[in-house]
Design an enzyme around this catalytic site. Structure first.
Site, PDB file in Angstrom:
ATOM      1  N   ASP A  17       0.884  -1.164   0.000  1.00 22.10           N
ATOM      2  CA  ASP A  17       0.000   0.000   0.000  1.00 22.10           C
ATOM      3  C   ASP A  17       0.922   1.213   0.000  1.00 22.10           C
ATOM      4  O   ASP A  17       1.556   1.527   1.014  1.00 22.10           O
ATOM      5  CB  ASP A  17      -0.892  -0.010   1.243  1.00 22.10           C
ATOM      6  CG  ASP A  17      -1.833   1.195   1.312  1.00 22.10           C
ATOM      7  OD1 ASP A  17      -1.593   2.193   0.595  1.00 22.10           O
ATOM      8  OD2 ASP A  17      -2.801   1.144   2.100  1.00 22.10           O
ATOM      9  N   TYR A  69      -8.191  15.657  -7.937  1.00 19.27           N
ATOM     10  CA  TYR A  69      -7.253  14.784  -8.666  1.00 19.27           C
ATOM     11  C   TYR A  69      -6.273  15.628  -9.479  1.00 19.27           C
ATOM     12  O   TYR A  69      -5.065  15.383  -9.458  1.00 19.27           O
ATOM     13  CB  TYR A  69      -8.023  13.839  -9.586  1.00 19.27           C
ATOM     14  CG  TYR A  69      -7.132  13.058 -10.519  1.00 19.27           C
ATOM     15  CD1 TYR A  69      -6.464  11.916 -10.080  1.00 19.27           C
ATOM     16  CD2 TYR A  69      -6.947  13.463 -11.848  1.00 19.27           C
ATOM     17  CE1 TYR A  69      -5.632  11.201 -10.930  1.00 19.27           C
ATOM     18  CE2 TYR A  69      -6.116  12.763 -12.696  1.00 19.27           C
ATOM     19  CZ  TYR A  69      -5.456  11.621 -12.233  1.00 19.27           C
ATOM     20  OH  TYR A  69      -4.627  10.927 -13.083  1.00 19.27           O
ATOM     21  N   LYS A  71      -2.066  15.692  -9.214  1.00 17.54           N
ATOM     22  CA  LYS A  71      -1.123  15.440 -10.304  1.00 17.54           C
ATOM     23  C   LYS A  71      -0.275  16.667 -10.607  1.00 17.54           C
ATOM     24  O   LYS A  71       0.891  16.540 -11.023  1.00 17.54           O
ATOM     25  CB  LYS A  71      -1.886  14.976 -11.550  1.00 17.54           C
ATOM     26  CG  LYS A  71      -2.442  13.563 -11.420  1.00 17.54           C
ATOM     27  CD  LYS A  71      -1.341  12.544 -11.152  1.00 17.54           C
ATOM     28  CE  LYS A  71      -1.817  11.121 -11.200  1.00 17.54           C
ATOM     29  NZ  LYS A  71      -0.740  10.136 -10.982  1.00 17.54           N
ATOM     30  N   SER A 107       0.400  13.747 -14.844  1.00 17.33           N
ATOM     31  CA  SER A 107      -0.748  13.716 -15.751  1.00 17.33           C
ATOM     32  C   SER A 107      -0.895  15.053 -16.448  1.00 17.33           C
ATOM     33  O   SER A 107      -0.522  16.099 -15.911  1.00 17.33           O
ATOM     34  CB  SER A 107      -2.034  13.420 -14.965  1.00 17.33           C
ATOM     35  OG  SER A 107      -3.173  13.496 -15.807  1.00 17.33           O
TER      36      SER A 107
END
Length: 252
Positions: free
Chosen positions: A62, A155, A159, A142
Site C-alpha cells: 500500500d 485529482y 497530479k 498527468s
C-alpha cells in the site's frame, strides 16, 4: 551476441504494476534487460504479472503507508542487491463529479496515493542512492495537472503536485547524481478511463474528448512504457526535471 537491452544490469521497482501503465512499464523494462519488482496493493495481480516476467519478484504494498514502502524497497534490495530505477506509477482517482460532492475520505485518498506515496518512496530510496552513487526516479503525473478538466479538481491538484515535486526534487538531488523526471499522460486506455470520464460515459463523450487530442487517439500503456524506458536508460543521462507530456498534443 544479441543486444543485451537498454536497461541491462539495472534493477527497477515499479508501483501499480499489476495492470495498466505500470504493467506495461514492468514488461518493457524486463524486455530491455532489467530485473523488475512488480509492486501493487493487489497481491494476486502483482504475483500474476511477476510470474509472466522472467526473474521478476512480486511485492504487495500500500504505497500510502510508510511501513509498506520501506518493506517494498527492502524486498527489492534483498532480491537484487540494488535499486537503480524507481517508477512511482500507482495512482487513484474518484469518479468525475462536482468538486463539492467529493467527500473528505476521497480527497485524502487521492493525495495519499498520488502524492504522499512519492514522499514515502523518496525517503526509502534516496539514502540508498546516495550511498550507491545515484539513481533514477520517474513519477507518473498527468496532463490533468497541466490542462485540467472540470469534475476532477482534487485529482488535478494531486497530479500538479506530482509534476512540480518531480522538478523540485530534480534540482535538489542532482548533486547526488539522482535524476528525477515525470511523465504526463493524457487520458489512457486503462481501467480508470470510465472513472475519468464520469457520467455519462458514452461513446459520444469519448469522441468529444478525443477531438481535443491533435493526434486523434487516447494514450496506450505502450506509449507510457516507451517514454519510461527512455527516461530510465543511459540515453537520458542528461535529462532531469523534465515533465514529459505523452499526450498526442493535448496540452499545446
Amino acid at each position: 551476441m544479441g543486444n543485451p537491452g537498454r536497461l541491462a544490469s539495472k534493477a527497477a521497482l515499479v508501483t501499480g504494476a499489476a495492470s495498466g501503465f505500470g504493467k506495461a512499464i514492468a514488461e518493457t523494462y524486463a524486455r530491455e534487460g532489467a530485473r523488475v519488482a512488480v509492486v501493487d496493493i493487489d497481491s494476486d495481480g502483482a504475483k500474476r504479472v511477476a510470474s509472466e516476467i522472467d526473474g521478476a519478484i512480486a511485492v504487495t504494498c500500500d504505497v500510502s503507508k510508510r511501513a509498506d514502502v520501506d518493506a517494498a524497497v527492502a524486498a527489492m534490495l534483498e532480491a537484487f542487491g540494488q535499486l537503480d530505477v524507481l517508477v512511482n506509477n500507482a495512482g487513484w482517482c474518484y469518479r468525475n463529479q462536482p468538486s463539492l460532492d467529493v467527500d473528505e475520505d476521497a480527497y485524502d485518498r487521492v493525495f495519499d496515493v498520488n502524492v504522499k506515496s512519492i514522499y514515502h518512496f523518496t525517503h526509502a530510496a534516496v539514502p540508498h542512492w546516495r550511498a550507491s552513487g545515484g539513481g533514477v526516479m520517474i513519477n507518473i503525473g498527468s496532463t490533468a495537472g497541466i490542462r485540467p478538466r472540470p469534475g476532477l479538481t482534487w485529482y488535478n491538484a494531486s497530479k500538479a503536485a506530482v509534476n512540480l515535486m518531480s522538478r523540485s526534487l530534480a534540482v535538489e538531488l542532482a548533486p547526488d547524481m539522482i535524476r528525477v523526471n515525470a511523465i504526463a499522460p493524457v487520458l489512457g486506455e486503462t481501467a480508470l478511463m470510465e472513472t475519468f470520464m464520469g457520467v455519462p460515459d458514452t461513446p459520444e463523450n469519448r469522441e468529444k474528448f478525443m477531438a481535443t487530442i491533435p493526434l486523434g487517439r487516447f494514450s496506450k500503456p505502450a506509449d507510457i512504457a516507451n517514454a519510461a524506458l527512455y527516461l530510465a536508460s543511459d540515453e537520458a543521462e542528461f535529462l532531469t526535471g523534465v515533465v514529459l507530456e505523452v499526450d498526442g498534443g493535448r496540452t499545446i
